[in-house]
Design an enzyme around this catalytic site. Structure first.
Site: not given
Length: 290
Positions: A163, A170
């Protein structure tokens, strides 16, 4: 399946709804009594049948204290799942401490934000094969429908590590769209910047969910006049760059996007003042006085 869920904010509350819609029994606890199904952690644990599974979705600042409190209430065969944005290096020590009481531990990277209730949550989990297998009915109900959206990434720590990298990527993707937006805005030729972004949503190699969200933002505010160019970071980008340094991995794009966020918080950059002063010193270039 029965699940305890601690933290019923924007994501936790939506996760509870999605799981209940899938037929699971979810007992939630939140400091806000209007949201909570239990008045305390003790009551939450008491409402669950052993062996218990409790998912923690609280802010990073209280995660450790919450898991420590659970460690004193749970016992042999129970499992704690941390679904917050914890640093991966915290997972191993937590798992070892809980294991002393026979409690399992899973770290779950969760992506999906406020849209997860409708679209599902992408899940990256770390933990033992047995613990992950036991929680698969929960994971299957939370993930998006279809083949993708879930991975057992490895042992404890692997879920939050995955993550972390996801969030670093991102950062880079968002900043690429942002730079493109600024260039289009300054162009003498392009007269419909929101339309350009919207046109990219089908048939292009740059289409993505982030692009869809950019289109949403520009539809509401075509020139983003209502916003200030200030961007915080919640830690994952920093941790990704730290890992890149540790492992000697060149990470130009993600590092640059992180530093751009730092720059966004400066009303008057000290570094740029120094550059202006040096240009004036060696070349006599004009400077702008404050």
């Amino acid at each position: 399946m029965q699940l305890g869920l601690i933290g019923l904010g924007k994501m936790g509350g939506n996760m509870r709804d999605r799981l209940r819609e899938a037929g699971h029994e979810v007992v939630g606890f939140d400091r806000n009594p209007d949201l909570s199904d239990a008045a305390s952690l003790e009551e939450l644990v008491g409402k669950l049948q052993a062996p218990r599974a409790i998912w923690v979705m609280v802010p990073a600042g209280v995660t450790e204290a919450t898991i420590d409190a659970l460690g004193a209430l749970l016992g042999e065969g129970d499992i704690v799942i941390d679904g917050g944005n914890s640093r991966f290096s915290d997972d191993g020590p937590r798992a070892e401490k809980l294991a002393e009481s026979g409690i399992g531990y899973i770290d779950a990277g969760v992506s999906g934000g406020v849209w997860g209730k409708q679209n599902g949550y992408a899940l990256m989990v770390g933990g033992s094969d047995a613990d992950v297998a036991r929680l698969m009915p929960i994971f299957e109900s939370l993930k998006p429908a279809g083949e993708f959206g879930f991975v057992h990434a490895g042992p404890v720590g692997a879920g939050h590590y995955a993550k972390m990298v996801h969030n670093g990527i991102e950062y880079g993707l968002m900043h690429a769209y942002a730079e493109g937006f600024e260039l289009l805005e300054k162009s003498e030729l392009v007269q419909n910047v929101p339309g350009v972004f919207r046109s990219w949503r089908e048939g292009t190699v740059v289409r993505s969910w982030l692009l869809d969200l950019m289109d949403n933002a520009l539809t509401a505010d075509p020139h983003l006049d209502e916003l200030k160019g200030y961007a915080e970071d919640t830690g994952e980008g920093r941790w990704t760059v730290e890992e890149a340094i540790r492992l000697a991995v060149p990470m130009h794009v993600i590092a640059a996007s992180l530093f751009a966020r730092f720059a966004s918080r400066q009303d008057d950059s000290p570094a740029m003042k120094a550059i202006a002063a040096l240009r004036n010193q060696f070349g006599g270039h004009a400077v702008t006085k404050s």
